[in-house]
Design an enzyme around this catalytic site. Structure first.
Site, PDB file in Angstrom:
ATOM      1  N   HIS A 393       2.663  -0.481  15.876  1.00  0.00           N
ATOM      2  CA  HIS A 393       1.460  -0.557  14.733  1.00  0.00           C
ATOM      3  C   HIS A 393       0.828  -1.463  14.814  1.00  0.00           C
ATOM      4  CE1 HIS A 393       1.895  -1.353   9.970  1.00  0.00           C
ATOM      5  NE2 HIS A 393       1.151  -2.432  10.739  1.00  0.00           N
ATOM      6  N   GLU A 394       0.791  -2.623  15.549  1.00  0.00           N
ATOM      7  CA  GLU A 394      -0.192  -3.346  15.668  1.00  0.00           C
ATOM      8  C   GLU A 394      -1.130  -3.291  16.857  1.00  0.00           C
ATOM      9  OE1 GLU A 394      -0.913  -6.589  13.969  1.00  0.00           O
ATOM     10  OE2 GLU A 394       0.967  -5.942  12.688  1.00  0.00           O
ATOM     11  N   HIS A 397      -3.980  -1.000  14.954  1.00  0.00           N
ATOM     12  CA  HIS A 397      -4.976  -2.113  13.906  1.00  0.00           C
ATOM     13  C   HIS A 397      -6.027  -2.417  14.514  1.00  0.00           C
ATOM     14  CE1 HIS A 397      -3.229  -2.976  10.473  1.00  0.00           C
ATOM     15  NE2 HIS A 397      -2.547  -2.813  10.206  1.00  0.00           N
ATOM     16  N   GLU A 422      -3.171  -1.011   5.837  1.00  0.00           N
ATOM     17  CA  GLU A 422      -2.289  -0.625   6.620  1.00  0.00           C
ATOM     18  C   GLU A 422      -1.849   0.950   6.388  1.00  0.00           C
ATOM     19  OE1 GLU A 422      -0.339  -2.527   7.821  1.00  0.00           O
ATOM     20  OE2 GLU A 422      -1.317  -4.063   7.673  1.00  0.00           O
ATOM     21  N   TYR A 534       2.443  -2.245   0.425  1.00  0.00           N
ATOM     22  CA  TYR A 534       2.909  -1.252   1.168  1.00  0.00           C
ATOM     23  C   TYR A 534       3.114  -0.192   0.708  1.00  0.00           C
ATOM     24  CZ  TYR A 534       5.798  -1.029   5.577  1.00  0.00           C
ATOM     25  OH  TYR A 534       6.273  -0.869   7.436  1.00  0.00           O
TER      26      TYR A 534
END
Length: 601
Positions: A393-394, A397, A422, A534
């Site tokens: 996930h990170e 980014h 996100e 979210y």
């Protein structure tokens, strides 16, 4: 310079870096006058007047430049640039009060030291390792009321009265003090919003985000709740049947949810989490992840050796467009644990991409921070599956940041509002639950040619989605509370939750003796009026995945189009404009509902 010092405090722990870290702390302490000056830059009237005058001249400067100037004006005005000096002082006073109350709310939760003494009979069903971890006092086990101990008990303890006792005690964590603090916080936030010209705090908080108004958020949450009701009702029926078999004719309460969800999961999902971990050696996960992102988005990562970094485990990569060979940016991987280092997985922008005045392009630079275990005595360090998902996930980014091609630094991908920022990372999390991609990141630690099985991949996805309706209903309840208190005046928060709880959670009342308002830090600090974000991001991500990637996960054409259409613009276009243009239609809730329904039971 300020951000550089903060950066070294975040990552450095040893050797010359350790000394620099100490020095950074000393400088920040000595030059504390820098911080208010830095923070007040967005309130300078002289700059605001120049920018405002420029916008009023109506010069034709192109769509991205126009959007940038509009951003500047809005940010100045949200920081009080239009206020009189008297009102500016009032604004600063209100902000200071908010900061103080935020701190008190968190301190009250951190200072909560209550514990329960429970016998082994009362803790029936708990693993032996868990019991060994509890201090023994007068023949009983001392259970501290922290999430570390409470969650396992609510998931595994067979004794309903124990689960209820634990849930009630934990649900009072902040006490009446925190309820009063939260109510005061909400009042002050409303005062701040009205001072700045907004009708309520929620409209102020949401204005720069995708929905733009609190009304849109409330409509979204209510529609989500309604759409999930059928699924959640079917899930609740399953849980009630499980309780009937195990405990007889007993009323189903909130203290039963986690336990029977776990029981239902054990019945439906054949998965040994401990066994799965052995298929995720750190190095294999990282190498597989890097290859996947390169293949999907037509990128080329080249490691730069013999470069001075802040620790010998840190790696530096350059990122190139695989077709044009243009340099797109750089990223550091600082993923291994060490003493004194920030202990969460996250991404930090070291440099935003933008066009320079001489026509050259400043490339973006980012660092991925994590706390992965290191190899020990030649044994492979292993990651738990949630850690695999978190790193993936990170790193999404990172790729979003590097792919940005906006003209202005302000439109960097890591400076986007949370509900849009996100979406790409939540979209790409899906690759962690599909066999074809998960096999690229896995291999048995003693023989990496043996990847995780297809059946295990399917079980991981099923486990993610089990009882999704009920889980989301609980989240929606708290999001609704967040919106209602930040759009209305003088709300009794405890009474509001008592009233909403059975309406949203399918007739299950709030557990008597608990006060969610006393121990819900997201509403108090950091996510005030934006707790919805979210779920909002998940909905958009699910639509993108189902529409563009689900049937061909490694399609480079689709990945490159996503990179160019969604990742590259950053904030230079409106989020809904970007997503609608990419999908070719308005976004929909249905793919999200369908994806969660498919594996929920």
């Amino acid at each position: 310079m300020l951000s550089s010092f903060l950066w070294f405090k975040l990552v450095c722990s040893q050797g010359w870096c350790h000394h620099l870290r100490i020095y950074a702390g000393q400088v920040l302490k000595q030059r504390s006058d820098w911080i208010p000056t830095f923070c007040c830059a967005g309130q300078r009237e002289d700059v605001y007047r120049v920018v405002k005058a420029f916008t009023e001249r109506g010069e034709r400067i192109g769509p991205e430049a126009t959007r940038f100037v509009q951003y500047l004006v809005r940010e100045f005005e949200r920081n009080g640039a239009k206020l009189t000096q008297t009102k500016k002082k009032e604004m600063e006073k209100l902000k200071s009060l908010i900061d103080d109350l935020n701190l008190k709310y968190i301190q009250n939760m951190n200072d909560f030291t209550k514990f329960l003494l429970l016998s082994e009979e009362e803790l029936a069903g708990m693993p032996l390792e868990f019991l060994k971890d509890l201090e023994e006092t007068d023949g009983k086990r001392k259970v501290l009321l922290t999430g570390y101990y409470v969650t396992p008990i609510l998931e595994h303890c067979k004794v309903g009265s124990t689960r209820k006792q634990i849930a009630v005690a934990y649900g009072q964590k902040g006490g009446n003090q925190n309820v009063a603090i939260l109510e005061k916080l909400v009042q002050i936030r409303h005062r701040l919003a009205r001072l700045l010209g907004y009708s309520n705090y929620s409209d102020f908080a949401i204005e720069p985000r995708m929905p733009m108004t609190s009304r849109k958020v409330l409509e979204f949450l209510e529609e989500m709740s309604e759409q999930l009701s059928d699924l959640a009702n079917r899930e609740l029926t399953v849980l009630k049947e499980l309780k009937m078999k195990e405990e007889g004719d007993a009323q189903f309460g909130m203290e039963d949810l986690l336990y029977y969800m776990k029981r239902g999961e054990q019945h439906k999902v054949d998965l040994d989490i401990g066994e799965i971990k052995r298929y995720f050696p750190v190095k294999l996960v990282i190498s597989g992840m890097l290859k996947m992102f390169q293949d999907l988005f037509a990128l080329r990562f080249e490691e730069i050796k013999d470069v001075e970094v802040w620790h010998d485990t840190v790696r530096l990569f350059s990122v190139w467009d695989a077709s044009s060979s243009d340099l797109l940016g750089y990223f550091f991987l600082d993923i291994f644990s060490r003493e004194g280092k920030y202990d969460h997985t996250c991404v930090v922008a070291l440099q935003n991409g933008c066009m320079c005045s001489n026509g050259s392009r400043k490339v973006p630079v980012a660092v991925l921070l994590s706390q992965c275990p290191k190899e020990f005595d030649g044994n492979s360090a292993l990651l738990r599956f949630p850690e695999v998902v978190r790193i993936f996930h990170e790193f999404s980014h990172v790729v979003h940041h590097i792919s940005n091609r906006a003209t202005f630094s302000r439109f960097s991908s890591l400076r986007l509002e949370g509900d849009f920022a996100e979406i790409p990372s939540l979209l790409l999390e899906n690759w962690c639950y599909e066999s074809i991609s998960l096999k690229m990141m896995s291999g048995f630690y003693q023989d990496i040619t043996k990847s995780v099985s297809t059946e295990a991949c399917q079980s991981l996805k099923r486990r993610r989605d089990m009882f999704a309706g009920l889980k989301l209903k609980q989240e929606i309840l708290l999001c609704l509370v967040d919106q209602i208190i930040h759009t209305s005046e003088n709300v009794d928060i405890d009474e509001l939750i008592k009233d909403l709880h059975p309406k949203v959670i399918l007739g299950i009342p709030l557990l008597e003796g608990t006060s969610p308002a006393s121990c819900f830090p997201r509403i108090a600090v950091g996510y005030d009026a934006v707790c919805y974000s979210y779920i909002w991001s998940e909905v958009f991500a699910a639509d993108l995945f189902a529409t563009k990637f689900k049937d061909d996960l490694l399609n480079q054409h689709a990945g490159l189009r996503f990179r160019n259409k969604v990742l590259a613009p950053g904030g230079s276009k409106g989020p809904l404009e970007i997503i609608t243009d990419y999908l070719g239609r308005e976004p929909s809730l249905q793919p999200f509902i369908q994806s969660r329904t498919r594996n929920a039971l």
